[in-house]
Design a protein around this motif. Sequence first.
Motif, PDB file in Angstrom:
ATOM      1  N   TYR A   1      48.177  39.585  49.051  1.00 49.20           N
ATOM      2  CA  TYR A   1      47.875  40.136  47.958  1.00 49.20           C
ATOM      3  C   TYR A   1      49.330  41.091  47.317  1.00 49.20           C
ATOM      4  O   TYR A   1      49.860  41.021  46.229  1.00 49.20           O
TER       5      TYR A   1
ATOM      6  N   SER B   1      51.821  40.326  44.118  1.00 41.77           N
ATOM      7  CA  SER B   1      52.142  41.526  43.075  1.00 41.77           C
ATOM      8  C   SER B   1      53.716  41.657  43.031  1.00 41.77           C
ATOM      9  O   SER B   1      54.272  41.931  41.984  1.00 41.77           O
TER      10      SER B   1
ATOM     11  N   LEU C   1      36.708  37.443  44.176  1.00 38.71           N
ATOM     12  CA  LEU C   1      38.012  37.903  44.417  1.00 38.71           C
ATOM     13  C   LEU C   1      38.755  36.559  44.784  1.00 38.71           C
ATOM     14  O   LEU C   1      39.677  36.564  44.391  1.00 38.71           O
TER      15      LEU C   1
ATOM     16  N   LEU D   1      42.017  35.652  42.377  1.00 38.31           N
ATOM     17  CA  LEU D   1      43.462  35.693  42.755  1.00 38.31           C
ATOM     18  C   LEU D   1      44.132  34.251  43.047  1.00 38.31           C
ATOM     19  O   LEU D   1      45.234  34.202  42.722  1.00 38.31           O
TER      20      LEU D   1
ATOM     21  N   SER E   1      45.190  33.782  39.493  1.00 40.44           N
ATOM     22  CA  SER E   1      46.378  34.711  39.252  1.00 40.44           C
ATOM     23  C   SER E   1      47.611  34.002  39.890  1.00 40.44           C
ATOM     24  O   SER E   1      48.726  34.013  39.232  1.00 40.44           O
TER      25      SER E   1
ATOM     26  N   GLN F   1      48.884  38.980  35.715  1.00 37.95           N
ATOM     27  CA  GLN F   1      48.917  40.012  36.368  1.00 37.95           C
ATOM     28  C   GLN F   1      47.613  40.528  36.065  1.00 37.95           C
ATOM     29  O   GLN F   1      46.941  41.658  36.700  1.00 37.95           O
TER      30      GLN F   1
ATOM     31  N   PHE G   1      44.920  40.298  39.017  1.00 38.05           N
ATOM     32  CA  PHE G   1      45.081  40.995  40.180  1.00 38.05           C
ATOM     33  C   PHE G   1      45.275  42.475  40.170  1.00 38.05           C
ATOM     34  O   PHE G   1      45.394  43.429  41.306  1.00 38.05           O
TER      35      PHE G   1
ATOM     36  N   ALA H   1      42.296  44.385  41.235  1.00 33.76           N
ATOM     37  CA  ALA H   1      41.736  43.875  42.687  1.00 33.76           C
ATOM     38  C   ALA H   1      41.755  44.809  43.795  1.00 33.76           C
ATOM     39  O   ALA H   1      41.018  44.406  44.774  1.00 33.76           O
TER      40      ALA H   1
ATOM     41  N   THR I   1      51.749  47.396  43.610  1.00 32.25           N
ATOM     42  CA  THR I   1      52.083  47.159  41.966  1.00 32.25           C
ATOM     43  C   THR I   1      52.957  47.982  41.313  1.00 32.25           C
ATOM     44  O   THR I   1      53.615  47.737  40.399  1.00 32.25           O
TER      45      THR I   1
END
Length: 208
Positions: A42, A46, A101, A105, A108, A146, A149, A152, A177
């Motif tokens: 993740y 980002s 989720l 993702l 994303s 963006q 996520f 998230a 992030t």
Amino acid sequence: VLPMANDDERRTVGVGTPPRAAAAAEGKYVVYPYRWVVLAAYCLLSVSNAMQWIQFSPISDNTQKYWGVGLAAVNMLSSIFMIVFVPVWPLASWFLDVKGLYWGLTISATLNAVAACTKLLGCVPGMGDFSFWWVMAGQALAGISQTFFMGAPPQLAASWFPVKERTAATSIGAAATRHDSSSDGGCMVKVPSPTPSVSALEHTWHHA
């Protein structure tokens, strides 16, 4: 975190059942070390998205000369992220709640990759006046990415981490992030350098 087993699964547990399966069958949640890999993935998503966000800011002069646009157009490459965020964010939040989720993702990451490939079309010689708009379209796709996520981390922490680790996991995801956007400029441009001409940039593309 594995979901709790149902009554039928609990009745089938006997001698020799693996500890994790037995714990799940007894109604306990099972935590896997793989959760840290998920969190790291993740964070990488980002970081890669934020790098696309401000990748043209440190080289705004080169960007203007290469595509023959003004400073306002170059600034719009980063502003487009905020513009698409407002209308898409509610839909992305709803999608995460409904589909979960994994799909959120996945979409994303897919949009993020497609955005990077789309911007490459703007660097292909012979694209004409539309080359810059390929770059702008790629930035818009990255901006949409963006929205899936940004919110998230709490859901990721609740799905993969035990209660005692959820605050830390959420903080790490949220910090990713923010940290990436503040450090990307320093990573991409270390020291000032002479501005190359457009012909030099095109020469680099042809001989890459």
